[in-house]
Design a protein around this motif. Sequence first.
Motif, PDB file in Angstrom:
ATOM      1  N   GLY A  88       0.760  -1.214   0.090  1.00 40.63           N
ATOM      2  CA  GLY A  88       0.150  -0.075   0.000  1.00 40.63           C
ATOM      3  C   GLY A  88       1.000   1.191  -0.162  1.00 40.63           C
ATOM      4  O   GLY A  88       0.177   2.335   0.332  1.00 40.63           O
ATOM      5  N   ALA A  89       2.119   1.243  -0.179  1.00 42.99           N
ATOM      6  CA  ALA A  89       2.841   2.547  -0.038  1.00 42.99           C
ATOM      7  C   ALA A  89       2.680   2.976  -1.600  1.00 42.99           C
ATOM      8  O   ALA A  89       2.572   2.563  -2.825  1.00 42.99           O
ATOM      9  N   THR A  90       2.692   4.512  -1.871  1.00 46.03           N
ATOM     10  CA  THR A  90       2.795   5.355  -2.916  1.00 46.03           C
ATOM     11  C   THR A  90       3.883   5.928  -3.332  1.00 46.03           C
ATOM     12  O   THR A  90       4.096   6.698  -4.148  1.00 46.03           O
ATOM     13  N   ARG A  91       4.886   5.664  -2.233  1.00 45.33           N
ATOM     14  CA  ARG A  91       6.159   6.644  -2.453  1.00 45.33           C
ATOM     15  C   ARG A  91       7.197   5.665  -1.965  1.00 45.33           C
ATOM     16  O   ARG A  91       7.168   4.960  -0.956  1.00 45.33           O
ATOM     17  N   PHE A  92       8.297   5.481  -2.535  1.00 45.73           N
ATOM     18  CA  PHE A  92       9.363   4.516  -2.204  1.00 45.73           C
ATOM     19  C   PHE A  92      10.644   5.471  -2.322  1.00 45.73           C
ATOM     20  O   PHE A  92      11.096   6.172  -3.170  1.00 45.73           O
ATOM     21  N   CYS A  93      11.239   5.401  -1.044  1.00 46.04           N
ATOM     22  CA  CYS A  93      12.397   6.239  -0.673  1.00 46.04           C
ATOM     23  C   CYS A  93      13.750   5.482  -0.522  1.00 46.04           C
ATOM     24  O   CYS A  93      13.674   4.698   0.302  1.00 46.04           O
ATOM     25  N   ILE A 309      -5.820   5.880   3.617  1.00 46.03           N
ATOM     26  CA  ILE A 309      -4.516   5.727   2.968  1.00 46.03           C
ATOM     27  C   ILE A 309      -4.641   6.406   1.642  1.00 46.03           C
ATOM     28  O   ILE A 309      -5.717   6.093   0.988  1.00 46.03           O
ATOM     29  N   ALA A 310      -3.818   7.394   1.416  1.00 46.55           N
ATOM     30  CA  ALA A 310      -3.792   7.844  -0.042  1.00 46.55           C
ATOM     31  C   ALA A 310      -3.334   6.862  -1.100  1.00 46.55           C
ATOM     32  O   ALA A 310      -2.324   6.499  -0.636  1.00 46.55           O
ATOM     33  N   ASP A 311      -4.086   6.579  -1.744  1.00 50.98           N
ATOM     34  CA  ASP A 311      -3.884   5.339  -2.641  1.00 50.98           C
ATOM     35  C   ASP A 311      -3.650   5.863  -4.191  1.00 50.98           C
ATOM     36  O   ASP A 311      -3.413   4.984  -4.998  1.00 50.98           O
ATOM     37  N   HIS A 312      -3.024   7.118  -4.382  1.00 45.57           N
ATOM     38  CA  HIS A 312      -2.442   7.399  -5.536  1.00 45.57           C
ATOM     39  C   HIS A 312      -1.402   8.358  -5.465  1.00 45.57           C
ATOM     40  O   HIS A 312      -1.191   8.867  -4.261  1.00 45.57           O
ATOM     41  N   ALA A 313      -0.325   8.361  -6.294  1.00 50.01           N
ATOM     42  CA  ALA A 313       0.914   9.033  -6.311  1.00 50.01           C
ATOM     43  C   ALA A 313       0.427  10.658  -6.414  1.00 50.01           C
ATOM     44  O   ALA A 313      -0.739  10.862  -7.136  1.00 50.01           O
ATOM     45  N   SER A 314       0.885  11.460  -5.962  1.00 47.48           N
ATOM     46  CA  SER A 314       0.454  13.014  -5.951  1.00 47.48           C
ATOM     47  C   SER A 314       0.460  13.342  -7.351  1.00 47.48           C
ATOM     48  O   SER A 314       1.237  13.097  -8.484  1.00 47.48           O
ATOM     49  N   ALA A 315      -0.392  14.510  -7.659  1.00 45.89           N
ATOM     50  CA  ALA A 315      -0.518  14.980  -8.989  1.00 45.89           C
ATOM     51  C   ALA A 315       0.844  15.585  -9.679  1.00 45.89           C
ATOM     52  O   ALA A 315       1.084  15.381 -10.723  1.00 45.89           O
TER      53      ALA A 315
END
Length: 317
Positions: A88-93, A309-315
């Motif tokens: 469920g992550a939308t960002r990978f650091c 949970i925000a389920d989309h990557a940011s615009a």
Amino acid sequence: MPTSESVRELFATPLLDLVFQAAQVHRLHHDPLEVQRCTLLSIKTGGCPEDCGYCSQSAWHKDAESPVDPLMSREEVRAAAERAKEAGATRFCMGAAWRQPREGEQFERVLDMVRDVRALGMEACVTLGMLTDSQAERLAEAGLTAYNHNIDTSERFYPQIITTRTFEDRLETIQRVQDAGIHVCCGGILGMGEHRGDRADMLATLANMDPQPESVPINSLVRVAGTPLADGADLDPLEIVRMVAATRILMPKSRVRLAAGRLQLEPGAQALCFLAGANSIFFGDKLLTTPNPEIDDDAQLLQRLGLRIADHASAHA
Ligand code: SAM
Ligand code: DTB
Ligand code: SF4
């Protein structure tokens, strides 16, 4: 253009007034029930030549028992990113314990990792130390969403924490990243013995960046045995809430990330941080080298608070 004085005044606001004001700003610019989940991976661990007093990965802290691992393979990182997406992550650091990336195969490999994460539809962020103009440009071409480079604390307090590079060095890399058209992820650490005024000054520096950072990680110190900051008085958790609220007021559009230190932060204090405008967390049982809350515990916390949970990557990713 907030001045240090005006930010110090903001910090003196009664806490509940500050939180109320921050919650109003937050609701104007964001869905207040949405929290972004980011997953961290240390792609190159330990043996770092810098002397950051808080860090488990500095080669200067001989008593800190931190493993030294070479740069991971592209395949290993892709598999970890796939697992993070699945969870469920939308960002990978991705973080590397470097002073600066060396040119050659290793930097090319990091560029491939960025491309792979973007191909999975996630936001990609890396933190690799100081960059040259050309490295920033190549990261931009690879599709990097954001570059994490923290100023950590105020300019005044900085030399007490790190001596192998300067506050100015940090600002220069941040400028290079902005010039290359990459979003900046920049924040700091609370609880290293700084005063409230240092936190206000740090925030003034961040808020005066043009453009303001796309995301602002608010870390609280995770004490690591064997580092110079292993012992010391713990910070009042409500100071973290105060910092989050002031950050939201001064940087209305940024993602405010309640970053390291959540394991020590009880649910009530985390709830106040979300109310005050925090809208991103690190998610997964490990940060870079230290533990983070278990995934199930975090899922439960978000559910108890009615957060989605925000389920989309940011615009603007
Ligand atoms: N080497 C790169 C650099 O310093 O820019 C990237 C990795 S470094 C570990 C990323 C950030 O993690 C640091 O700038 C610091 O703000 C944060 N950090 C590191 N150790 C921490 C600790 N023990 N507690 C809280 N934050 C920490
Ligand atoms: C940030 O501000 N916090 C993250 C990320 N950027 C790279 C790192 C936190 C590290 C905490 C200590 C550790 O796990 O080693
Ligand atoms: Fe190295 Fe980054 Fe740790 Fe400083 S914070 S010692 S630069 S890995």
